[in-house]
Design an enzyme around this catalytic site. Structure first.
Site, PDB file in Angstrom:
ATOM      1  N   CYS A 140       0.837  -1.201   0.000  1.00  0.00           N
ATOM      2  CA  CYS A 140       0.000   0.000   0.000  1.00  0.00           C
ATOM      3  C   CYS A 140       0.876   1.256   0.000  1.00  0.00           C
ATOM      4  CB  CYS A 140      -0.964  -0.034   1.178  1.00  0.00           C
ATOM      5  SG  CYS A 140      -2.333   1.155   1.035  1.00  0.00           S
ATOM      6  N   HIS A 250      -3.434  -5.213  -0.011  1.00  0.00           N
ATOM      7  CA  HIS A 250      -2.926  -5.788   1.241  1.00  0.00           C
ATOM      8  C   HIS A 250      -3.115  -7.304   1.245  1.00  0.00           C
ATOM      9  CE1 HIS A 250      -2.254  -2.241   3.970  1.00  0.00           C
ATOM     10  NE2 HIS A 250      -2.969  -1.653   3.017  1.00  0.00           N
ATOM     11  N   GLU A 252      -1.812  -9.458   3.151  1.00  0.00           N
ATOM     12  CA  GLU A 252      -1.852  -9.982   4.524  1.00  0.00           C
ATOM     13  C   GLU A 252      -3.252  -9.916   5.129  1.00  0.00           C
ATOM     14  OE1 GLU A 252      -1.783  -5.652   5.368  1.00  0.00           O
ATOM     15  OE2 GLU A 252      -0.938  -6.971   3.822  1.00  0.00           O
TER      16      GLU A 252
END
Length: 388
Positions: A140, A250, A252
């Site tokens: 990001c 993202h 994760e």
């Protein structure tokens, strides 16, 4: 998760270190620094140690103290200061009016507060990675920082500048929101996601890459043409410790609804796995270079000493007992000793070729010369006394 098998820290293996810059928030009227645990878990579970760099005043000038740096992960945070990537006044506000700017600040109040200290720390680290080939993963904001460090630019606000129909942030449906991303073939992202042509990615941003740094190649595009991922093809080979990647989404946080363990796609975890693989290889490479440097320094010292001894031997065909003792005290090398021994052997072989009669004459001559030298020394010693 990788953990030491015992509690003896002195004997545990030194794992590679990944630097992550914290983000600050206001809690109970005081600033608190934090890093999302998903990032930390993925770094630790793949066998590296996350080292948190606090975004406090002056830390950017102390980054040397965080050495050794085997990898850098930059993730979420506020907007990147436009002055860092705008090349002139006209580009500073990207053609946005004051009314536009006020509307952006109101709509994205949590993101538009510029954090210059964090900008300074992260840009310093990104440039360090570019200069020293340290593995880097930008998520990001981290991908935007990487692009700016490499000379690229950003959209200050996607909706205002691009007029996109693709929704890149949804405050009412923060973690569940997804949009399409088309993957570019023969890129790491395409490989991580097992050859899929398209995936659904999360999105939490109103800034984005505008002009991509020249060294980078796009890996994914949103439906409106925005770059969702990029990398440096000359700096990508995890097995060899090379990794320079930026992802706008993202991975994760791309988890199945209601689950903290299951990802939307296996490729989400693969991104971190490949990053840590590169970090580990980079650490091994640096350790090997350090060992080689120690060996080279040792060889250099030996070589210098060898030259010094060689010069002494050249100047003294026959060494006195005192000189021989001095050589021993200086720790003469085997090579130097061999040179001296070889010269003695040459002289001995020359003597062996002479007849007994010739050797007797030579011995008599040297004895006579010894007596003459002795008499001359005595005369020299007596001369001052005679003159007085």
């Amino acid at each position: 998760m990788v953990v030491a098998k015992d509690n003896d820290l002195s004997t545990s293996k030194l794992l590679p270190r990944v630097l992550i810059v914290s983000r600050r928030t206001l809690r109970k009227n005081k600033f608190v620094d934090f890093v999302g645990e998903y990032h930390l878990d993925l770094i630790v579970s793949n066998g590296a140690v996350p080292v948190i760099v606090p975004r406090v005043s002056g830390i950017h000038s102390m980054l040397q103290s965080f050495e050794p740096i085997h990898g850098v992960l930059l993730c979420e945070g506020e907007d990147v200061d436009p002055s860092l990537h705008a090349h002139d006044d006209a580009e500073h506000n990207q053609g946005l009016s004051q009314e536009d700017m006020e509307e952006i600040r109101t709509l994205h109040a949590s993101d538009t507060a510029i954090d210059r200290e964090k900008d300074s720390i992260e840009l310093t680290l990104a440039k360090l990675c570019l200069e020293r080939n340290i593995p880097f993963l930008g998520i990001c904001r981290g991908s935007q920082i990487l692009n700016v460090a490499a000379g690229g630019t950003l959209y200050q606000d996607i909706d205002k500048e691009l007029g996109t129909e693709t929704k890149h942030i949804d405050y009412d449906n923060y973690d569940e929101h997804r949009h399409e991303a088309r993957l570019v073939e023969e890129t790491p992202l395409h490989e991580w996601f097992e050859g899929m042509d398209e995936i659904m990615v999360n999105s939490y941003h109103h800034q984005a890459v505008k002009r991509l740094g020249e060294r980078f190649v796009p890996m994914a595009y949103a439906p409106d043409g925005l770059i969702e991922g990029f990398y440096d093809p000359n700096r990508y080979d995890p097995e060899e410790g090379r990794f320079l990647v930026g992802l706008q989404f993202h991975p994760e946080r791309m988890r199945l609804s209601g689950s903290d363990d299951e990802f939307d796609y296996p490729g989400c975890a693969t991104a971190y796995h490949e990053f840590v693989k590169a970090v580990t290889a980079f650490q091994k490479k640096k350790q090997l270079e350090a060992k080689e440097m120690v060996v080279l320094k040792s060889k250099k010292k030996t070589l210098v000493k060898s030259f010094s001894m060689a010069e002494l031997l050249e100047a003294n065909t026959v060494l006195s007992k005192k000189q021989e003792n001095r050589l021993k005290q200086m720790g003469a090398t085997v090579r130097n000793s061999c040179v001296y021994v070889k010269r003695k052997e040459v002289q001995e072989r020359a003597m062996d070729k002479l007849s007994t009669e010739r050797l007797s004459d030579l011995l008599s001559f040297h004895r006579m010369m010894a007596r003459l030298c002795s008499d001359a020394i005595k005369r020299k010693l007596l001369e001052p006394a005679t003159e007085t």
